[in-house]
Scaffold this motif. Structure first.
Motif, PDB file in Angstrom:
ATOM      1  N   GLY A 120       0.824  -1.206   0.000  1.00 35.72           N
ATOM      2  CA  GLY A 120       0.000   0.000   0.000  1.00 35.72           C
ATOM      3  C   GLY A 120       0.857   1.256   0.000  1.00 35.72           C
ATOM      4  O   GLY A 120       0.598   2.212  -0.737  1.00 35.72           O
ATOM      5  N   LEU A 121       1.921   1.231   0.807  1.00 35.49           N
ATOM      6  CA  LEU A 121       2.796   2.408   0.865  1.00 35.49           C
ATOM      7  C   LEU A 121       3.593   2.563  -0.430  1.00 35.49           C
ATOM      8  O   LEU A 121       3.848   3.672  -0.879  1.00 35.49           O
ATOM      9  N   MET A 122       3.972   1.452  -1.015  1.00 38.17           N
ATOM     10  CA  MET A 122       4.671   1.544  -2.308  1.00 38.17           C
ATOM     11  C   MET A 122       3.757   2.188  -3.339  1.00 38.17           C
ATOM     12  O   MET A 122       4.200   2.954  -4.194  1.00 38.17           O
ATOM     13  N   LYS A 123       2.466   1.887  -3.226  1.00 38.79           N
ATOM     14  CA  LYS A 123       1.515   2.484  -4.155  1.00 38.79           C
ATOM     15  C   LYS A 123       1.369   3.975  -3.850  1.00 38.79           C
ATOM     16  O   LYS A 123       1.394   4.809  -4.748  1.00 38.79           O
ATOM     17  N   ALA A 124       1.249   4.298  -2.555  1.00 40.03           N
ATOM     18  CA  ALA A 124       1.041   5.688  -2.164  1.00 40.03           C
ATOM     19  C   ALA A 124       2.226   6.563  -2.552  1.00 40.03           C
ATOM     20  O   ALA A 124       2.068   7.739  -2.873  1.00 40.03           O
ATOM     21  N   THR A 125       3.433   5.994  -2.535  1.00 35.49           N
ATOM     22  CA  THR A 125       4.609   6.794  -2.869  1.00 35.49           C
ATOM     23  C   THR A 125       4.977   6.653  -4.347  1.00 35.49           C
ATOM     24  O   THR A 125       6.101   6.935  -4.742  1.00 35.49           O
ATOM     25  N   GLU A 126       4.049   6.188  -5.147  1.00 36.92           N
ATOM     26  CA  GLU A 126       4.200   6.090  -6.609  1.00 36.92           C
ATOM     27  C   GLU A 126       5.286   5.110  -7.036  1.00 36.92           C
ATOM     28  O   GLU A 126       5.719   5.140  -8.188  1.00 36.92           O
ATOM     29  N   GLN A 127       5.742   4.246  -6.110  1.00 36.02           N
ATOM     30  CA  GLN A 127       6.796   3.308  -6.515  1.00 36.02           C
ATOM     31  C   GLN A 127       6.281   2.291  -7.524  1.00 36.02           C
ATOM     32  O   GLN A 127       6.998   1.893  -8.431  1.00 36.02           O
ATOM     33  N   PRO A 225      -4.470   5.104  -2.080  1.00 34.38           N
ATOM     34  CA  PRO A 225      -3.078   5.481  -1.786  1.00 34.38           C
ATOM     35  C   PRO A 225      -2.920   6.691  -0.860  1.00 34.38           C
ATOM     36  O   PRO A 225      -2.304   7.682  -1.217  1.00 34.38           O
ATOM     37  N   THR A 226      -3.516   6.622   0.304  1.00 34.30           N
ATOM     38  CA  THR A 226      -3.330   7.667   1.315  1.00 34.30           C
ATOM     39  C   THR A 226      -3.034   6.990   2.647  1.00 34.30           C
ATOM     40  O   THR A 226      -3.175   5.767   2.756  1.00 34.30           O
ATOM     41  N   ALA A 227      -2.662   7.771   3.653  1.00 36.49           N
ATOM     42  CA  ALA A 227      -2.350   7.197   4.969  1.00 36.49           C
ATOM     43  C   ALA A 227      -3.578   6.454   5.504  1.00 36.49           C
ATOM     44  O   ALA A 227      -3.486   5.313   5.966  1.00 36.49           O
ATOM     45  N   GLY A 229      -6.097   5.294   3.818  1.00 37.83           N
ATOM     46  CA  GLY A 229      -6.418   4.158   2.948  1.00 37.83           C
ATOM     47  C   GLY A 229      -5.572   2.949   3.291  1.00 37.83           C
ATOM     48  O   GLY A 229      -6.076   1.825   3.368  1.00 37.83           O
ATOM     49  N   VAL A 230      -4.272   3.164   3.506  1.00 36.89           N
ATOM     50  CA  VAL A 230      -3.378   2.051   3.807  1.00 36.89           C
ATOM     51  C   VAL A 230      -3.720   1.461   5.173  1.00 36.89           C
ATOM     52  O   VAL A 230      -3.713   0.244   5.364  1.00 36.89           O
ATOM     53  N   SER A 231      -4.078   2.350   6.110  1.00 40.02           N
ATOM     54  CA  SER A 231      -4.417   1.853   7.444  1.00 40.02           C
ATOM     55  C   SER A 231      -5.685   0.995   7.376  1.00 40.02           C
ATOM     56  O   SER A 231      -5.767  -0.067   8.000  1.00 40.02           O
ATOM     57  N   ARG A 232      -6.671   1.459   6.594  1.00 42.03           N
ATOM     58  CA  ARG A 232      -7.904   0.666   6.450  1.00 42.03           C
ATOM     59  C   ARG A 232      -7.609  -0.675   5.791  1.00 42.03           C
ATOM     60  O   ARG A 232      -8.125  -1.712   6.202  1.00 42.03           O
ATOM     61  N   ALA A 233      -6.753  -0.637   4.776  1.00 38.76           N
ATOM     62  CA  ALA A 233      -6.434  -1.872   4.055  1.00 38.76           C
ATOM     63  C   ALA A 233      -5.760  -2.876   4.985  1.00 38.76           C
ATOM     64  O   ALA A 233      -6.052  -4.075   4.953  1.00 38.76           O
ATOM     65  N   THR A 234      -4.863  -2.373   5.848  1.00 32.56           N
ATOM     66  CA  THR A 234      -4.142  -3.258   6.762  1.00 32.56           C
ATOM     67  C   THR A 234      -5.120  -3.911   7.737  1.00 32.56           C
ATOM     68  O   THR A 234      -5.052  -5.111   8.007  1.00 32.56           O
TER      69      THR A 234
END
Lengths: 259, 269
Positions: A120-127, A225-227, A229-234
């Protein structure tokens, strides 16, 4: 009333849309497996971070679950003078149920959540986007090695959980409470069937590894891809994996052991 | 080589209900730096994603090196992307490997070059952006400007024919800005690239651009050489280029009548 119906419809459509996307995602993962198999290093790295790093929690939990079962089992069985059967009881419970199920739940908490957050974080940081623009398929490079690692390590972790659990039962039952050493092992050897019990337990853990990996990786890949969003996904990874594992456990048990 | 690298015709793109591009025509000529400018939220980044094939338009055509991007499959897109580099606003460096490995990454993925050659090439790219000394650092140890330069070294790792820059100057201190401005121009000329710079930093971008497109509300408002735009009489262009608060672009987001809104606030909803 109309609003409620509308919301219900929207939620239902949303659910099936996600389910569909999840399956397409899985197909994409399957399609990239050959490309990953020729670069085993990618899998090796993930085997370490998904498998080896999950080992401590599996070992400690397995030992304690086994010890508690030794204690509780002894207290129940001793009333019927059947404490010699403690070994069978501990072994069957662990090999058939607790090994695969508890290991999968721990796996979701330790490795699944980490996988979701990482992707999720890789997605959020455009990696992931960056990889695509470098003509590298992020599913092949990032997702599939992790999926294979989950699939491979889960049965191993479940087996280790069961083994250390049985040892925990032995420690409490035989060493502490004085159950006969020979009876503990001999009855276990006699009653635990390789095909009926051990193989079925392995099948369960293979299925759980598949599902846990799939859910964790899809949640990460599909995360907003937001903070938040990633927290919800986790969170969803841990909740959904736990529910699906428990639900599937019932279905698999019914298929395997139901007459 | 064709006389146009990117040719966009009648491009329509919407996100849900919101129209982003409403019939855009755009040509990007080889060898130069083309700037695409416009206020935040006009879809400049979206345009780069459309060019890179990461998004598909509802209608219209995007041809790059003569190939229709909107009709390419996954493999075709990947082949095309090997000819382009993209510098993301965030840099998009892979955070679990160091600067050297980040620049080496596309080479390792797409070539079978021996390790010694990869090392030389990476050091050359890093030298070009002034970060050879930082090759051992992790992305988290870089400043914003350094991260963008490292990402630039990665974007040119495979010697692309075209490089796209997504807001390269945003959030940079004046020195980093100056460095990036110089780098974009020099790399473009030294490597014979075609560069597309998406930005709303007027002075920096105008300084290095050969040609400028101004976008707003899904349309190309004006295009031409930077000198020509500087003397443009269009009200909108004047407001944007001069950065004045008054003009056709209103300060206020569209809203109901102010008085009505205040009066309604007095009553329970």
């Amino acid at each position: 009333m109309l609003d409620a119906l509308q919301n219900l419809g929207k939620a239902t459509l949303g659910f099936f849309e996600r389910l569909g996307r999840g399956h397409l995602f899985l197909l994409h993962v399957f399609a990239t497996i050959p490309g990953v198999l020729i670069r085993p290093r990618l899998i090796l790295i993930q085997l370490y971070s998904v498998g080896v790093l999950t080992l401590p929690i599996i070992l400690v939990s397995g030992l304690f679950v086994g010890m508690v079962m030794g204690l509780q089992g002894y207290n129940t069985l001793v009333d019927f003078g059947a404490e010699d059967s403690l070994g069978v009881m501990v072994a069957l419970a662990l090999v058939r149920e607790l090994g695969p199920v508890v290991a999968a739940l721990l796996f979701a908490g330790r490795a699944g959540s980490a996988l979701t957050a990482e992707i999720g974080l890789m997605k959020a940081t455009e990696q992931l986007s960056g990889m695509e623009m470098m003509a590298v398929d992020p599913v092949q490079r990032v997702v599939t090695p992790r999926f294979l690692a989950s699939f491979i390590t889960m049965p191993l972790l479940a087996a280790i959980f069961s083994a250390i659990g049985i040892y925990g039962g032995y420690l409490v039952g035989v060493e502490l409470l004085g159950v006969d050493d020979g009876a503990f092992w001999a009855q276990m050897q006699d009653k635990v069937d390789l095909r009926g019990d051990v193989y079925n337990g392995i099948i369960k853990s293979v299925v759980f590894g598949f599902v846990a990996g799939w859910i964790a990786l899809y949640e990460g890949y599909d995360a907003v891809p937001t903070a938040a969003g990633v927290s919800r996904a986790t969170t969803r990874t841990v909740v959904h994996t736990s529910l699906v594992v428990l639900g599937l456990d019932f279905v698999l048990t019914a298929l395997m052991f139901g007459d | 080589m064709t006389d146009v690298v990117v040719e966009i015709r009648d491009l329509h793109f919407a996100r849900g209900e919101r129209m982003i591009f409403d019939g855009i025509d755009l040509d990007i000529k080889p060898g130069g730096v083309t700037a695409i400018m416009g206020p935040s939220g006009t879809g400049k980044t979206t345009l780069l994603k459309l060019i890179g094939g990461q998004l598909r338009p509802q209608s219209g055509s995007i041809r790059i090196f003569g190939e229709e991007v909107t009709k390419l499959g996954r493999q075709g897109l990947f082949e095309l992307r090997k000819k382009m580099g993209m510098l993301f606003q965030s840099g998009a460096l892979l955070t679990d490997i160091n600067v050297f490995e980040n620049v080496a990454y596309p080479m390792r993925e797409h070539t079978r070059l021996p390790e010694s050659l990869i090392r030389d090439l990476v050091l050359m790219k890093l030298q070009a952006v002034g970060l050879r000394g930082a090759s051992g650092l992790m992305p988290s140890e870089l400043s914003g400007g350094m991260a963008r330069r490292a990402a630039l070294a990665r974007a040119i790792a495979l010697d692309p024919m075209m490089v796209m820059y997504d807001e390269p100057f945003t959030g940079q201190d004046p020195i980093s800005k100056g460095v990036l401005v110089k780098l974009i121009r020099e790399l473009n000329d030294a490597l014979g690239l075609t560069s597309i710079v998406v930005s709303h930093d007027v002075s920096e971008t105008a300084a290095i651009a050969n040609y400028v497109y101004l976008l707003s509300h899904g349309k190309v408002i004006e295009h031409g050489k930077p000198e020509a735009l500087q003397v443009s009489r269009s009200e909108w262009s004047r407001q944007f280029l001069d950065g004045s608060p008054d003009g056709p672009v209103s300060f206020h987001y569209p809203a109901a009548d102010f008085r009505d809104d205040l009066m309604r606030g007095g009553m329970a909803k």
